[in-house]
Scaffold this active site. Structure first.
Site, PDB file in Angstrom:
ATOM      1  N   HIS A  61     -79.242 -82.296 -48.549  1.00  0.00           N
ATOM      2  CA  HIS A  61     -80.701 -82.409 -48.480  1.00  0.00           C
ATOM      3  C   HIS A  61     -81.188 -82.438 -47.043  1.00  0.00           C
ATOM      4  O   HIS A  61     -80.502 -82.929 -46.149  1.00  0.00           O
ATOM      5  CB  HIS A  61     -81.158 -83.703 -49.173  1.00  0.00           C
ATOM      6  N   LYS A  70     -80.831 -89.323 -39.531  1.00  0.00           N
ATOM      7  CA  LYS A  70     -80.263 -90.371 -40.410  1.00  0.00           C
ATOM      8  C   LYS A  70     -79.056 -91.003 -39.740  1.00  0.00           C
ATOM      9  O   LYS A  70     -78.165 -90.312 -39.260  1.00  0.00           O
ATOM     10  CB  LYS A  70     -79.838 -89.754 -41.753  1.00  0.00           C
ATOM     11  N   TYR A 130     -78.632 -96.344 -45.061  1.00  0.00           N
ATOM     12  CA  TYR A 130     -78.972 -95.537 -43.887  1.00  0.00           C
ATOM     13  C   TYR A 130     -80.407 -95.708 -43.439  1.00  0.00           C
ATOM     14  O   TYR A 130     -81.269 -96.090 -44.222  1.00  0.00           O
ATOM     15  CB  TYR A 130     -78.660 -94.055 -44.134  1.00  0.00           C
ATOM     16  N   ASP A 169     -79.820 -81.047 -57.575  1.00  0.00           N
ATOM     17  CA  ASP A 169     -78.812 -80.507 -56.642  1.00  0.00           C
ATOM     18  C   ASP A 169     -78.091 -79.306 -57.241  1.00  0.00           C
ATOM     19  O   ASP A 169     -77.642 -78.415 -56.523  1.00  0.00           O
ATOM     20  CB  ASP A 169     -77.825 -81.607 -56.257  1.00  0.00           C
TER      21      ASP A 169
HETATM   22  C1  LIG Z   1     -84.492 -90.018 -50.779  1.00  0.00           C
HETATM   23  C2  LIG Z   1     -85.522 -90.877 -51.480  1.00  0.00           C
HETATM   24  C3  LIG Z   1     -85.613 -90.913 -52.859  1.00  0.00           C
HETATM   25  N1  LIG Z   1     -86.549 -91.700 -53.471  1.00  0.00           N
HETATM   26  C4  LIG Z   1     -86.586 -91.724 -54.954  1.00  0.00           C
HETATM   27  C5  LIG Z   1     -86.860 -90.378 -55.586  1.00  0.00           C
HETATM   28  C6  LIG Z   1     -86.074 -90.434 -56.881  1.00  0.00           C
HETATM   29  O1  LIG Z   1     -86.859 -91.055 -57.899  1.00  0.00           O
HETATM   30  C7  LIG Z   1     -84.894 -91.357 -56.569  1.00  0.00           C
HETATM   31  C8  LIG Z   1     -83.613 -90.609 -56.270  1.00  0.00           C
HETATM   32  O2  LIG Z   1     -83.904 -89.620 -55.314  1.00  0.00           O
HETATM   33  P1  LIG Z   1     -82.805 -88.516 -54.970  1.00  0.00           P
HETATM   34  O3  LIG Z   1     -82.175 -88.028 -56.226  1.00  0.00           O
HETATM   35  O4  LIG Z   1     -83.476 -87.503 -54.069  1.00  0.00           O
HETATM   36  O5  LIG Z   1     -81.756 -89.371 -54.143  1.00  0.00           O
HETATM   37  P2  LIG Z   1     -80.504 -88.777 -53.331  1.00  0.00           P
HETATM   38  O6  LIG Z   1     -79.889 -87.640 -54.073  1.00  0.00           O
HETATM   39  O7  LIG Z   1     -79.682 -89.931 -52.945  1.00  0.00           O
HETATM   40  O8  LIG Z   1     -81.189 -88.186 -52.025  1.00  0.00           O
HETATM   41  C9  LIG Z   1     -80.686 -88.469 -50.740  1.00  0.00           C
HETATM   42  O9  LIG Z   1     -79.447 -87.834 -50.654  1.00  0.00           O
HETATM   43  C10 LIG Z   1     -79.028 -87.282 -49.449  1.00  0.00           C
HETATM   44  C11 LIG Z   1     -77.607 -87.715 -49.211  1.00  0.00           C
HETATM   45  C12 LIG Z   1     -79.860 -87.509 -48.260  1.00  0.00           C
HETATM   46  O10 LIG Z   1     -79.413 -87.340 -47.122  1.00  0.00           O
HETATM   47  C13 LIG Z   1     -81.267 -87.877 -48.407  1.00  0.00           C
HETATM   48  O11 LIG Z   1     -81.503 -89.083 -47.717  1.00  0.00           O
HETATM   49  C14 LIG Z   1     -81.745 -88.008 -49.775  1.00  0.00           C
HETATM   50  O12 LIG Z   1     -82.222 -86.733 -50.171  1.00  0.00           O
HETATM   51  O13 LIG Z   1     -85.296 -92.104 -55.404  1.00  0.00           O
HETATM   52  C15 LIG Z   1     -87.433 -92.488 -52.764  1.00  0.00           C
HETATM   53  O14 LIG Z   1     -88.282 -93.191 -53.344  1.00  0.00           O
HETATM   54  N2  LIG Z   1     -87.382 -92.458 -51.385  1.00  0.00           N
HETATM   55  C16 LIG Z   1     -86.447 -91.684 -50.718  1.00  0.00           C
HETATM   56  O15 LIG Z   1     -86.413 -91.714 -49.470  1.00  0.00           O
END
Ligand SMILES: Cc1cn([C@H]2C[C@H](O)[C@@H](COP(=O)(O)OP(=O)(O)O[C@H]3O[C@H](C)C(=O)[C@H](O)[C@H]3O)O2)c(=O)[nH]c1=O
Length: 181
Positions: A61, A70, A130, A169
């Site tokens: 991402h 980050k 992070y 993803d």
């Molecule tokens: C990233 C983020 C997500 N969310 C909420 C949105 C969704 O309801 C839930 C899960 O989000 P997501 O599936 O995008 O989470 P990850 O797959 O861990 O995303 C992260 O994964 C990779 C490793 C990264 O480097 C980024 O920091 C980030 O994209 O958390 C938030 O409320 N705030 C945030 O900053």
């Protein structure tokens, strides 16, 4: 804290000084002055914490209009953490670097703005914490496919099995279609 520039020099591995005693341990995990000297004049505005089961892969991402730097670490378990250089004028454009971050090695990784970021959980589970240099902007988020052939990341997949990824993803963009910096 020890700072080590990796094969993509803007990506920095941080190794904290851990002070152990009969109670447990203490370590400083961040100092603004030192960080600026080694990594650049960045300020953090948001902290995140996620937990993932073994075999999970989150990423790759990045935010495009509001890119986030980050500073990442693992406080439980182990992950293989990857940064991909998406800066088209960079000498390391399209290159990736991967490191194992774990509760055991206490390593941290600085992933600057302009990089795609993701990780694969190699341990039984992982708690991933992070700091980010800009706020979450979901409409601005780009997902680069974890197994894109142009980038060719060598993920240490357990028994060569496919990782478990989110629906988002699984629909990640190929490198050719992903916006660059
Ligand atoms: C990233 C983020 C997500 N969310 C909420 C949105 C969704 O309801 C839930 C899960 O989000 P997501 O599936 O995008 O989470 P990850 O797959 O861990 O995303 C992260 O994964 C990779 C490793 C990264 O480097 C980024 O920091 C980030 O994209 O958390 C938030 O409320 N705030 C945030 O900053």
């Amino acid at each position: 804290m020890h700072y080590e520039k990796l094969s993509i020099p803007d990506v920095v591995l941080l190794t904290p000084n851990v002070f152990g005693d009969e109670r447990g341990f203490f370590m400083e995990t961040f100092r603004q002055s030192e960080f600026e000297n080694h990594c650049g004049p960045y300020q953090f505005v948001q902290d995140n914490h996620s937990k993932s089961k073994q075999g999970i892969l989150r990423g790759l991402h990045y935010q495009h209009q509001h890119p986030q730097g980050k500073l990442v670490r693992v406080t439980r378990g182990e992950v293989f953490d990857v940064a991909v250089d998406m800066r088209q004028h960079s000498p390391t454009f399209k290159q990736w670097v991967g490191v194992r971050l774990s509760e055991k090695n206490q390593h941290m990784l600085w992933v600057p703005p302009g990089f795609a970021h993701g990780f694969y959980v190699t341990g039984k589970e992982a708690e991933f914490q992070y700091k980010c240099t800009d706020y979450y902007a979901p409409a601005d988020e780009v997902c680069l496919r974890w197994n894109d052939l142009t980038i060719g990341i060598e993920w240490p997949l357990k028994d060569g099995a496919q990782p478990q990824v989110s629906a988002k993803d699984a629909k990640g963009l190929t490198f050719e279609r992903a916006p660059t910096f």
